[in-house]
Design a protein around this motif. Structure first.
Motif, PDB file in Angstrom:
ATOM      1  N   GLN A  50       0.835  -1.202   0.000  1.00 29.75           N
ATOM      2  CA  GLN A  50       0.000   0.000   0.000  1.00 29.75           C
ATOM      3  C   GLN A  50       0.872   1.256   0.000  1.00 29.75           C
ATOM      4  OE1 GLN A  50      -3.004   0.054   3.133  1.00 29.75           O
ATOM      5  NE2 GLN A  50      -2.844   2.267   3.279  1.00 29.75           N
ATOM      6  N   THR A  51       1.941   1.234   0.783  1.00 29.61           N
ATOM      7  CA  THR A  51       2.864   2.363   0.839  1.00 29.61           C
ATOM      8  C   THR A  51       3.563   2.592  -0.490  1.00 29.61           C
ATOM      9  OG1 THR A  51       3.249   1.999   3.208  1.00 29.61           O
ATOM     10  CG2 THR A  51       4.910   3.273   2.002  1.00 29.61           C
ATOM     11  N   LEU A  52       4.037   1.502  -1.115  1.00 29.61           N
ATOM     12  CA  LEU A  52       4.718   1.612  -2.404  1.00 29.61           C
ATOM     13  C   LEU A  52       3.771   2.144  -3.482  1.00 29.61           C
ATOM     14  CD1 LEU A  52       6.779  -1.715  -2.366  1.00 29.61           C
ATOM     15  CD2 LEU A  52       7.592   0.598  -1.854  1.00 29.61           C
ATOM     16  N   HIS A  53       2.534   1.685  -3.474  1.00 28.18           N
ATOM     17  CA  HIS A  53       1.563   2.192  -4.455  1.00 28.18           C
ATOM     18  C   HIS A  53       1.277   3.676  -4.237  1.00 28.18           C
ATOM     19  CE1 HIS A  53       0.358  -1.130  -7.005  1.00 28.18           C
ATOM     20  NE2 HIS A  53       0.378  -1.931  -5.965  1.00 28.18           N
ATOM     21  N   ALA A  54       1.220   4.095  -2.982  1.00 27.30           N
ATOM     22  CA  ALA A  54       0.998   5.518  -2.707  1.00 27.30           C
ATOM     23  C   ALA A  54       2.148   6.354  -3.260  1.00 27.30           C
ATOM     24  CB  ALA A  54       0.840   5.737  -1.210  1.00 27.30           C
ATOM     25  N   MET A  55       3.375   5.849  -3.163  1.00 28.88           N
ATOM     26  CA  MET A  55       4.511   6.564  -3.733  1.00 28.88           C
ATOM     27  C   MET A  55       4.414   6.620  -5.251  1.00 28.88           C
ATOM     28  SD  MET A  55       7.911   5.785  -1.439  1.00 28.88           S
ATOM     29  CE  MET A  55       8.056   4.080  -1.917  1.00 28.88           C
ATOM     30  N   LEU A  56       4.004   5.517  -5.874  1.00 32.50           N
ATOM     31  CA  LEU A  56       3.848   5.520  -7.329  1.00 32.50           C
ATOM     32  C   LEU A  56       2.800   6.531  -7.764  1.00 32.50           C
ATOM     33  CD1 LEU A  56       3.957   1.682  -8.058  1.00 32.50           C
ATOM     34  CD2 LEU A  56       5.706   3.359  -8.668  1.00 32.50           C
ATOM     35  N   ASP A  57       1.716   6.620  -6.997  1.00 34.49           N
ATOM     36  CA  ASP A  57       0.638   7.567  -7.336  1.00 34.49           C
ATOM     37  C   ASP A  57       1.090   9.010  -7.170  1.00 34.49           C
ATOM     38  OD1 ASP A  57      -1.028   5.433  -7.874  1.00 34.49           O
ATOM     39  OD2 ASP A  57      -2.015   5.470  -5.919  1.00 34.49           O
ATOM     40  N   SER A  58       1.900   9.266  -6.142  1.00 34.22           N
ATOM     41  CA  SER A  58       2.332  10.639  -5.880  1.00 34.22           C
ATOM     42  C   SER A  58       3.554  11.033  -6.696  1.00 34.22           C
ATOM     43  CB  SER A  58       2.656  10.810  -4.390  1.00 34.22           C
ATOM     44  OG  SER A  58       3.815  10.066  -4.040  1.00 34.22           O
TER      45      SER A  58
END
Length: 259
Positions: A50-58
């Motif tokens: 979830q954290t890695l996906h949030a970084m990809l989104d941002s």
């Protein structure tokens, strides 16, 4: 190595992770996650993804050091000697992961773009088997795959859903992708393929009205797809930090000897 003076702390919403966080907070002057040069993540594999996906989104990507306070913790470091966390991070080894980029076009023409760290899956939506045409680098390889689904896995995700579907385990530094059928009915003997990660893979859904198919990039789903293209997102490389002797590539090798 990351700047130890600009570490951010993220904590999973579980009792175990919140309790451990009290001790970790006393170790250093943590900065806000959006200002950090590296993140320490307390939780399990799901929270780390979830954290890695949030970084990809941002589009703000920094190294991540995970501490396992979940169940499996395949992508995490063991929760040991919390008081030595900073020295462990200073000695940590970097491992990079190239996510997959998915573009899914629905039957009504809408396009959806998502990234996946583990795998991208096409799955039948009803009791009817799916019929999917598989194209690799512009060449049709399977005109009609009759199956419950098919997936493309990264090396980091090859021990997850891919392995459960009898796909191969890929070494982390192999620059390969696993193309794995899910309960293939025809061609019955096809067990999948191992492809260079520079290849583009396309799926076209056949008889979509009768045999609807969804596409899932990790946990993000698009239903009633007509076509799906998959390729490596080379501009979105992620970095995980592991303690020496507990790296992700060692875990992938070890997984193949578990009985």
């Amino acid at each position: 190595m990351p700047d130890l003076e600009r570490l951010g702390l993220l904590v999973s919403d579980t009792d175990k992770a919140r309790a451990a966080a009290e001790q970790f907070r006393s170790l250093t002057d943590w900065v806000e996650p959006e200002e950090a040069e590296a993140l320490v993540v307390l939780g399990g594999d799901g929270f780390l993804l979830q954290t890695l996906h949030a970084m990809l989104d941002s589009r703000r990507i920094v190294p991540v050091y995970g501490v396992n306070l979940g169940t499996v913790g395949f992508l995490m470091n063991r929760n040991r000697a919390p008081d030595k966390l900073l020295s462990r991070i200073a000695k940590a080894r970097e491992h990079t992961i190239d996510p997959l980029a998915m573009e899914a076009t629905t039957q009504d023409g809408e396009r959806h773009n998502f990234c996946a760290i583990n795998e991208i899956s096409l799955l039948r939506e009803t009791r009817q088997t799916a019929k999917i045409c598989v194209t690799v680098n512009g060449k049709v390889r399977i005109e009609e795959l009759v199956c419950d689904g098919v997936l493309v896995s990264t090396p980091a995700g090859s021990t997850a859903y891919n392995y459960s579907a009898s796909g191969p385990i890929l070494p982390l530094d192999s620059d390969l992708l696993a193309l794995t059928p899910i309960s293939a009915f025809r061609p019955r003997r096809w067990r999948g393929a191992i492809l260079p990660n520079r290849y583009d893979i396309q799926f076209s859904v056949l008889e979509p009205d009768k045999r609807p198919v969804s596409a899932v990039a990790d946990q993000k789903e698009v239903r009633d797809v007509a076509e799906v293209s998959v390729k490596v997102a080379t501009n979105s490389r992620l970095t995980l930090l592991f303690d020496p002797g507990h790296s992700l590539d060692e875990r992938i090798v070890a997984e193949q000897f578990m009985v």
